[in-house]
Design a protein around this motif. Structure first.
Motif, PDB file in Angstrom:
ATOM      1  N   GLN A  22     -31.724 -52.276 -44.726  1.00  0.00           N
ATOM      2  CA  GLN A  22     -33.114 -52.404 -44.281  1.00  0.00           C
ATOM      3  C   GLN A  22     -33.208 -52.285 -42.763  1.00  0.00           C
ATOM      4  N   ILE A  23     -32.336 -52.968 -42.036  1.00  0.00           N
ATOM      5  CA  ILE A  23     -32.362 -52.900 -40.568  1.00  0.00           C
ATOM      6  C   ILE A  23     -32.073 -51.474 -40.115  1.00  0.00           C
ATOM      7  N   TYR A  24     -31.072 -50.859 -40.725  1.00  0.00           N
ATOM      8  CA  TYR A  24     -30.688 -49.507 -40.337  1.00  0.00           C
ATOM      9  C   TYR A  24     -31.828 -48.512 -40.569  1.00  0.00           C
ATOM     10  N   GLN A  25     -32.551 -48.689 -41.675  1.00  0.00           N
ATOM     11  CA  GLN A  25     -33.638 -47.769 -42.011  1.00  0.00           C
ATOM     12  C   GLN A  25     -34.928 -48.079 -41.252  1.00  0.00           C
ATOM     13  N   THR A  26     -35.150 -49.341 -40.898  1.00  0.00           N
ATOM     14  CA  THR A  26     -36.395 -49.764 -40.262  1.00  0.00           C
ATOM     15  C   THR A  26     -36.344 -49.672 -38.745  1.00  0.00           C
ATOM     16  N   GLU A  27     -35.243 -50.095 -38.166  1.00  0.00           N
ATOM     17  CA  GLU A  27     -35.099 -50.120 -36.712  1.00  0.00           C
ATOM     18  C   GLU A  27     -34.408 -48.830 -36.260  1.00  0.00           C
ATOM     19  N   ASN A  28     -34.189 -48.688 -34.970  1.00  0.00           N
ATOM     20  CA  ASN A  28     -33.587 -47.448 -34.475  1.00  0.00           C
ATOM     21  C   ASN A  28     -32.117 -47.594 -34.074  1.00  0.00           C
ATOM     22  N   PHE A  29     -31.421 -48.583 -34.612  1.00  0.00           N
ATOM     23  CA  PHE A  29     -30.008 -48.788 -34.283  1.00  0.00           C
ATOM     24  C   PHE A  29     -29.150 -47.664 -34.861  1.00  0.00           C
ATOM     25  N   ASP A  30     -28.066 -47.336 -34.150  1.00  0.00           N
ATOM     26  CA  ASP A  30     -27.125 -46.328 -34.637  1.00  0.00           C
ATOM     27  C   ASP A  30     -26.126 -46.918 -35.620  1.00  0.00           C
ATOM     28  N   PHE A  31     -25.852 -48.218 -35.492  1.00  0.00           N
ATOM     29  CA  PHE A  31     -24.880 -48.895 -36.358  1.00  0.00           C
ATOM     30  C   PHE A  31     -25.378 -50.309 -36.619  1.00  0.00           C
ATOM     31  N   GLY A  52     -24.566 -46.716 -41.032  1.00  0.00           N
ATOM     32  CA  GLY A  52     -24.499 -45.899 -39.837  1.00  0.00           C
ATOM     33  C   GLY A  52     -23.092 -45.735 -39.295  1.00  0.00           C
ATOM     34  N   ASN A  53     -22.105 -46.158 -40.071  1.00  0.00           N
ATOM     35  CA  ASN A  53     -20.722 -46.049 -39.604  1.00  0.00           C
ATOM     36  C   ASN A  53     -20.300 -44.589 -39.515  1.00  0.00           C
ATOM     37  N   SER A  54     -19.485 -44.281 -38.515  1.00  0.00           N
ATOM     38  CA  SER A  54     -19.030 -42.909 -38.306  1.00  0.00           C
ATOM     39  C   SER A  54     -17.663 -42.662 -38.937  1.00  0.00           C
ATOM     40  N   ASN A  55     -17.005 -43.728 -39.379  1.00  0.00           N
ATOM     41  CA  ASN A  55     -15.696 -43.610 -40.007  1.00  0.00           C
ATOM     42  C   ASN A  55     -15.443 -44.876 -40.840  1.00  0.00           C
ATOM     43  N   GLU A  56     -14.263 -44.981 -41.408  1.00  0.00           N
ATOM     44  CA  GLU A  56     -13.929 -46.140 -42.255  1.00  0.00           C
ATOM     45  C   GLU A  56     -13.006 -47.132 -41.550  1.00  0.00           C
ATOM     46  N   ARG A  57     -12.772 -46.965 -40.244  1.00  0.00           N
ATOM     47  CA  ARG A  57     -11.856 -47.852 -39.505  1.00  0.00           C
ATOM     48  C   ARG A  57     -12.312 -49.301 -39.497  1.00  0.00           C
ATOM     49  N   PHE A  58     -13.613 -49.530 -39.614  1.00  0.00           N
ATOM     50  CA  PHE A  58     -14.118 -50.904 -39.597  1.00  0.00           C
ATOM     51  C   PHE A  58     -13.464 -51.752 -40.686  1.00  0.00           C
ATOM     52  N   ARG A  59     -13.066 -51.124 -41.782  1.00  0.00           N
ATOM     53  CA  ARG A  59     -12.457 -51.852 -42.901  1.00  0.00           C
ATOM     54  C   ARG A  59     -11.113 -52.478 -42.529  1.00  0.00           C
ATOM     55  N   ALA A 125     -25.870 -55.186 -34.429  1.00  0.00           N
ATOM     56  CA  ALA A 125     -26.510 -53.873 -34.397  1.00  0.00           C
ATOM     57  C   ALA A 125     -26.288 -53.280 -33.014  1.00  0.00           C
ATOM     58  N   GLY A 126     -26.005 -51.967 -32.980  1.00  0.00           N
ATOM     59  CA  GLY A 126     -25.710 -51.372 -31.693  1.00  0.00           C
ATOM     60  C   GLY A 126     -26.083 -49.908 -31.608  1.00  0.00           C
ATOM     61  N   TYR A 127     -25.846 -49.376 -30.414  1.00  0.00           N
ATOM     62  CA  TYR A 127     -26.219 -48.004 -30.089  1.00  0.00           C
ATOM     63  C   TYR A 127     -25.029 -47.221 -29.551  1.00  0.00           C
ATOM     64  N   HIS A 128     -24.995 -45.930 -29.850  1.00  0.00           N
ATOM     65  CA  HIS A 128     -23.972 -45.034 -29.298  1.00  0.00           C
ATOM     66  C   HIS A 128     -24.324 -44.625 -27.874  1.00  0.00           C
ATOM     67  N   THR A 129     -25.586 -44.700 -27.533  1.00  0.00           N
ATOM     68  CA  THR A 129     -26.047 -44.339 -26.196  1.00  0.00           C
ATOM     69  C   THR A 129     -26.361 -45.617 -25.426  1.00  0.00           C
ATOM     70  N   HIS A 130     -26.600 -45.479 -24.149  1.00  0.00           N
ATOM     71  CA  HIS A 130     -26.860 -46.664 -23.320  1.00  0.00           C
ATOM     72  C   HIS A 130     -28.308 -47.127 -23.497  1.00  0.00           C
TER      73      HIS A 130
END
Length: 145
Positions: A22-31, A52-59, A125-130
Motif C-alpha cells: 500500500q505504501i509503495y503504491q500510494t506514496e512516491n518511495f522507491d523502496f 520496489g526492491n532492485s534485487n534479492e540481496r535484502f534476504r 521507506a527510501g529513495y534512490h535519488t536525493h
C-alpha cells in the motif's frame, strides 16, 4: 475460529506485506520494507517484506540490535531519517546494508510496536535519488501502522 482471537503470525505476515504494498503504491518511495526482529535469541533482525526492491540481496541481510537503520530503530524505539546514506562506510556503526543493497540515498524508518509496547520490527521507506526525508516523512510512515 473466534474472530476476536489475536491474529496469528501468518495473518501478521499478510498484513505486513499489504502495508508495504500500500505504501509503495500510494506514496512516491522507491523502496519500502519491513524488518522483523526474531523473538528467539540472539534476536536477529531480517528484512522480510519489501516492495520496489532492485534485487534479492535484502534476504541475506541479518542484523543485530544497534547495527544499521533497522538495528538502531529497534534498539531506540524511535524514528530515524537520514538524507545522506551514501556517506557511511562498512566500518561505520551506522553502515546500512539495506541502503547499500538497494542503492538508497535517503530513507526514513519507524518502529513497529507490538501490543505489549515492545519494538517488534521496523518500517523503512527510501529513495534512490536525493529526495529529502524528515520527521514529517517518519510521521507519514507511522500512520500506516
Amino acid at each position: 475460529m473466534n474472530p476476536e482471537q489475536p491474529t496469528s503470525l501468518s495473518d501478521n505476515q499478510i498484513n505486513y506485506q499489504k502495508i508495504v504494498d500500500q505504501i509503495y503504491q500510494t506514496e512516491n518511495f522507491d523502496f519500502v520494507g519491513i524488518a522483523i526482529q526474531s523473538q528467539n535469541p540472539p534476536h536477529s533482525i531480517k528484512w522480510s517484506f519489501v516492495a520496489g526492491n532492485s534485487n534479492e540481496r535484502f534476504r541475506k541481510i541479518v542484523l543485530r540490535s544497534g547495527i544499521g537503520i533497522a538495528g538502531l530503530v529497534v534498539r531506540t524505539g524511535k524514528p530515524f531519517w537520514d538524507n545522506n546514506l551514501t556517506e557511511y562506510e562498512y566500518t561505520s556503526k551506522m553502515y546500512t546494508p539495506i541502503a547499500k543493497s538497494e542503492t538508497l540515498q535517503t530513507a526514513a524508518a519507524v518502529p513497529i510496536i507490538d501490543t505489549l509496547g515492545l519494538v517488534d520490527g521496523v518500517l523503512l521507506a527510501g529513495y534512490h535519488t536525493h529526495t529529502i526525508v524528515s520527521e514529517k516523512t517518519a510521521q507519514k510512515l507511522s500512520q500506516y501502522l
